[in-house]
Design a protein around this motif. Structure first.
Motif, PDB file in Angstrom:
ATOM      1  N   ASP A  62       0.832  -1.208   0.000  1.00  0.00           N
ATOM      2  CA  ASP A  62       0.000   0.000   0.000  1.00  0.00           C
ATOM      3  C   ASP A  62       0.868   1.259   0.000  1.00  0.00           C
ATOM      4  O   ASP A  62       0.564   2.233  -0.691  1.00  0.00           O
ATOM      5  CB  ASP A  62      -0.926   0.018   1.214  1.00  0.00           C
ATOM      6  CG  ASP A  62      -1.973  -1.076   1.167  1.00  0.00           C
ATOM      7  OD1 ASP A  62      -2.321  -1.528   0.052  1.00  0.00           O
ATOM      8  OD2 ASP A  62      -2.444  -1.485   2.248  1.00  0.00           O
ATOM      9  N   PHE A  63       1.946   1.246   0.779  1.00  0.00           N
ATOM     10  CA  PHE A  63       2.846   2.397   0.821  1.00  0.00           C
ATOM     11  C   PHE A  63       3.552   2.582  -0.520  1.00  0.00           C
ATOM     12  O   PHE A  63       3.716   3.708  -0.992  1.00  0.00           O
ATOM     13  CB  PHE A  63       3.879   2.231   1.940  1.00  0.00           C
ATOM     14  CG  PHE A  63       3.333   2.525   3.306  1.00  0.00           C
ATOM     15  CD1 PHE A  63       3.433   3.790   3.851  1.00  0.00           C
ATOM     16  CD2 PHE A  63       2.716   1.531   4.048  1.00  0.00           C
ATOM     17  CE1 PHE A  63       2.934   4.063   5.108  1.00  0.00           C
ATOM     18  CE2 PHE A  63       2.208   1.795   5.303  1.00  0.00           C
ATOM     19  CZ  PHE A  63       2.314   3.061   5.836  1.00  0.00           C
ATOM     20  N   LEU A  64       3.962   1.475  -1.139  1.00  0.00           N
ATOM     21  CA  LEU A  64       4.633   1.566  -2.435  1.00  0.00           C
ATOM     22  C   LEU A  64       3.692   2.078  -3.518  1.00  0.00           C
ATOM     23  O   LEU A  64       4.089   2.876  -4.367  1.00  0.00           O
ATOM     24  CB  LEU A  64       5.208   0.203  -2.837  1.00  0.00           C
ATOM     25  CG  LEU A  64       6.374  -0.294  -1.992  1.00  0.00           C
ATOM     26  CD1 LEU A  64       6.785  -1.700  -2.426  1.00  0.00           C
ATOM     27  CD2 LEU A  64       7.555   0.649  -2.061  1.00  0.00           C
ATOM     28  N   SER A  65       2.446   1.645  -3.499  1.00  0.00           N
ATOM     29  CA  SER A  65       1.495   2.137  -4.497  1.00  0.00           C
ATOM     30  C   SER A  65       1.185   3.615  -4.269  1.00  0.00           C
ATOM     31  O   SER A  65       1.009   4.369  -5.219  1.00  0.00           O
ATOM     32  CB  SER A  65       0.221   1.303  -4.501  1.00  0.00           C
ATOM     33  OG  SER A  65      -0.460   1.442  -3.281  1.00  0.00           O
ATOM     34  N   ALA A  66       1.139   4.055  -3.007  1.00  0.00           N
ATOM     35  CA  ALA A  66       0.880   5.469  -2.712  1.00  0.00           C
ATOM     36  C   ALA A  66       1.992   6.349  -3.266  1.00  0.00           C
ATOM     37  O   ALA A  66       1.757   7.514  -3.606  1.00  0.00           O
ATOM     38  CB  ALA A  66       0.737   5.680  -1.211  1.00  0.00           C
ATOM     39  N   ASN A  67       3.186   5.810  -3.389  1.00  0.00           N
ATOM     40  CA  ASN A  67       4.312   6.581  -3.917  1.00  0.00           C
ATOM     41  C   ASN A  67       4.114   6.955  -5.386  1.00  0.00           C
ATOM     42  O   ASN A  67       4.753   7.874  -5.883  1.00  0.00           O
ATOM     43  CB  ASN A  67       5.613   5.800  -3.733  1.00  0.00           C
ATOM     44  CG  ASN A  67       6.817   6.695  -3.764  1.00  0.00           C
ATOM     45  OD1 ASN A  67       6.752   7.854  -3.391  1.00  0.00           O
ATOM     46  ND2 ASN A  67       7.921   6.156  -4.228  1.00  0.00           N
ATOM     47  N   ARG A  68       3.202   6.265  -6.088  1.00  0.00           N
ATOM     48  CA  ARG A  68       2.921   6.590  -7.483  1.00  0.00           C
ATOM     49  C   ARG A  68       1.870   7.684  -7.624  1.00  0.00           C
ATOM     50  O   ARG A  68       1.562   8.118  -8.716  1.00  0.00           O
ATOM     51  CB  ARG A  68       2.436   5.344  -8.226  1.00  0.00           C
ATOM     52  CG  ARG A  68       3.524   4.313  -8.411  1.00  0.00           C
ATOM     53  CD  ARG A  68       2.964   3.122  -9.074  1.00  0.00           C
ATOM     54  NE  ARG A  68       2.080   2.464  -8.091  1.00  0.00           N
ATOM     55  CZ  ARG A  68       1.535   1.287  -8.236  1.00  0.00           C
ATOM     56  NH1 ARG A  68       1.711   0.613  -9.335  1.00  0.00           N
ATOM     57  NH2 ARG A  68       0.783   0.765  -7.296  1.00  0.00           N
ATOM     58  N   GLY A  69       1.315   8.112  -6.504  1.00  0.00           N
ATOM     59  CA  GLY A  69       0.222   9.077  -6.538  1.00  0.00           C
ATOM     60  C   GLY A  69       0.682  10.520  -6.498  1.00  0.00           C
ATOM     61  O   GLY A  69       1.826  10.852  -6.804  1.00  0.00           O
ATOM     62  N   LEU A  70      -0.231  11.362  -6.097  1.00  0.00           N
ATOM     63  CA  LEU A  70      -0.003  12.796  -5.995  1.00  0.00           C
ATOM     64  C   LEU A  70       0.947  13.090  -4.845  1.00  0.00           C
ATOM     65  O   LEU A  70       0.811  12.519  -3.764  1.00  0.00           O
ATOM     66  CB  LEU A  70      -1.357  13.461  -5.732  1.00  0.00           C
ATOM     67  CG  LEU A  70      -1.583  14.875  -6.178  1.00  0.00           C
ATOM     68  CD1 LEU A  70      -1.331  15.020  -7.668  1.00  0.00           C
ATOM     69  CD2 LEU A  70      -3.000  15.278  -5.861  1.00  0.00           C
ATOM     70  N   ARG A  71       1.915  13.978  -5.061  1.00  0.00           N
ATOM     71  CA  ARG A  71       2.935  14.309  -4.053  1.00  0.00           C
ATOM     72  C   ARG A  71       2.890  15.810  -3.803  1.00  0.00           C
ATOM     73  O   ARG A  71       2.999  16.594  -4.731  1.00  0.00           O
ATOM     74  CB  ARG A  71       4.301  13.902  -4.567  1.00  0.00           C
ATOM     75  CG  ARG A  71       5.459  14.321  -3.721  1.00  0.00           C
ATOM     76  CD  ARG A  71       6.775  13.893  -4.343  1.00  0.00           C
ATOM     77  NE  ARG A  71       6.847  12.444  -4.475  1.00  0.00           N
ATOM     78  CZ  ARG A  71       7.321  11.634  -3.533  1.00  0.00           C
ATOM     79  NH1 ARG A  71       7.777  12.140  -2.420  1.00  0.00           N
ATOM     80  NH2 ARG A  71       7.359  10.345  -3.719  1.00  0.00           N
ATOM     81  N   ILE A  72       2.735  16.171  -2.519  1.00  0.00           N
ATOM     82  CA  ILE A  72       2.727  17.579  -2.129  1.00  0.00           C
ATOM     83  C   ILE A  72       3.715  17.743  -0.986  1.00  0.00           C
ATOM     84  O   ILE A  72       3.524  17.188   0.092  1.00  0.00           O
ATOM     85  CB  ILE A  72       1.319  18.042  -1.701  1.00  0.00           C
ATOM     86  CG1 ILE A  72       0.368  17.929  -2.891  1.00  0.00           C
ATOM     87  CG2 ILE A  72       1.342  19.472  -1.213  1.00  0.00           C
ATOM     88  CD1 ILE A  72      -0.886  17.257  -2.592  1.00  0.00           C
ATOM     89  N   ALA A  73       4.776  18.505  -1.228  1.00  0.00           N
ATOM     90  CA  ALA A  73       5.834  18.687  -0.230  1.00  0.00           C
ATOM     91  C   ALA A  73       5.584  19.954   0.570  1.00  0.00           C
ATOM     92  O   ALA A  73       5.219  20.992   0.018  1.00  0.00           O
ATOM     93  CB  ALA A  73       7.193  18.756  -0.918  1.00  0.00           C
ATOM     94  N   ARG A  74       5.801  19.859   1.860  1.00  0.00           N
ATOM     95  CA  ARG A  74       5.716  20.979   2.798  1.00  0.00           C
ATOM     96  C   ARG A  74       6.975  20.943   3.653  1.00  0.00           C
ATOM     97  O   ARG A  74       7.678  19.935   3.684  1.00  0.00           O
ATOM     98  CB  ARG A  74       4.469  20.844   3.688  1.00  0.00           C
ATOM     99  CG  ARG A  74       3.174  20.999   2.932  1.00  0.00           C
ATOM    100  CD  ARG A  74       2.967  22.480   2.595  1.00  0.00           C
ATOM    101  NE  ARG A  74       1.896  22.661   1.644  1.00  0.00           N
ATOM    102  CZ  ARG A  74       2.068  23.115   0.411  1.00  0.00           C
ATOM    103  NH1 ARG A  74       3.256  23.413  -0.026  1.00  0.00           N
ATOM    104  NH2 ARG A  74       1.059  23.281  -0.398  1.00  0.00           N
ATOM    105  N   PRO A  75       7.279  22.033   4.367  1.00  0.00           N
ATOM    106  CA  PRO A  75       8.526  22.040   5.159  1.00  0.00           C
ATOM    107  C   PRO A  75       8.624  20.926   6.204  1.00  0.00           C
ATOM    108  O   PRO A  75       9.708  20.416   6.446  1.00  0.00           O
ATOM    109  CB  PRO A  75       8.501  23.408   5.847  1.00  0.00           C
ATOM    110  CG  PRO A  75       7.661  24.253   4.957  1.00  0.00           C
ATOM    111  CD  PRO A  75       6.629  23.335   4.375  1.00  0.00           C
ATOM    112  N   GLY A  76       7.506  20.506   6.801  1.00  0.00           N
ATOM    113  CA  GLY A  76       7.561  19.498   7.854  1.00  0.00           C
ATOM    114  C   GLY A  76       7.284  18.085   7.399  1.00  0.00           C
ATOM    115  O   GLY A  76       7.572  17.131   8.105  1.00  0.00           O
ATOM    116  N   PHE A  77       6.699  17.924   6.202  1.00  0.00           N
ATOM    117  CA  PHE A  77       6.294  16.597   5.738  1.00  0.00           C
ATOM    118  C   PHE A  77       6.067  16.605   4.233  1.00  0.00           C
ATOM    119  O   PHE A  77       6.032  17.658   3.598  1.00  0.00           O
ATOM    120  CB  PHE A  77       5.015  16.138   6.444  1.00  0.00           C
ATOM    121  CG  PHE A  77       3.840  17.056   6.222  1.00  0.00           C
ATOM    122  CD1 PHE A  77       3.035  16.943   5.114  1.00  0.00           C
ATOM    123  CD2 PHE A  77       3.561  18.053   7.138  1.00  0.00           C
ATOM    124  CE1 PHE A  77       1.977  17.791   4.906  1.00  0.00           C
ATOM    125  CE2 PHE A  77       2.497  18.916   6.950  1.00  0.00           C
ATOM    126  CZ  PHE A  77       1.700  18.781   5.822  1.00  0.00           C
TER     127      PHE A  77
END
Length: 119
Positions: A6-21
């Motif tokens: 599940d974590f590996l499949s989530a890595n193919r999705g939308l990515r939004i970077a913020r300073p803390g996470f």
């Protein structure tokens, strides 16, 4: 979420970077709003990592019912500055990140300068 797949499949999705996470959002074929948390050893020792995970867990439990994407997996990946950030500021950043995810506006794909594509 507990399964590695599940974590590996989530890595193919939308990515939004913020300073803390970094927030990852990926459709999960009708399994509801689920979340997972990842904090690596680069962040600190076990005490620091567990504290960060507790903070993230509380943020997600509070925000996902109202602001999360329906039938999506949400993964928060801890970043170096996340443990020192004010909890209220983390909450605001998560709200903005979820709003961007709802609008379908993810960050551009990452590029690894040391890796070359084979032709």
């Amino acid at each position: 979420m507990t399964r590695r797949a599940d974590f590996l499949s989530a890595n193919r999705g939308l990515r939004i970077a913020r300073p803390g996470f970094v927030l990852l959002a990926y459709p999960n074929q009708g399994k509801g709003k689920r979340f997972g948390i990842t904090v690596t050893k680069k962040i600190g020792n076990a005490v620091v990592r567990n504290r960060m995970k507790r903070r993230f867990r509380e943020l997600l439990r509070d925000a996902l019912p109202q602001e999360g994407l329906a039938d999506h997996d949400h993964v928060l990946i801890g970043r170096e500055g996340g443990i020192e950030r004010d909890f209220g500021r983390l909450r605001q950043e998560l709200t903005r990140a979820l709003a961007k995810a709802n609008a379908g506006e993810g960050d551009p794909p990452r590029r690894h300068p040391g890796k070359r594509r084979r032709k």
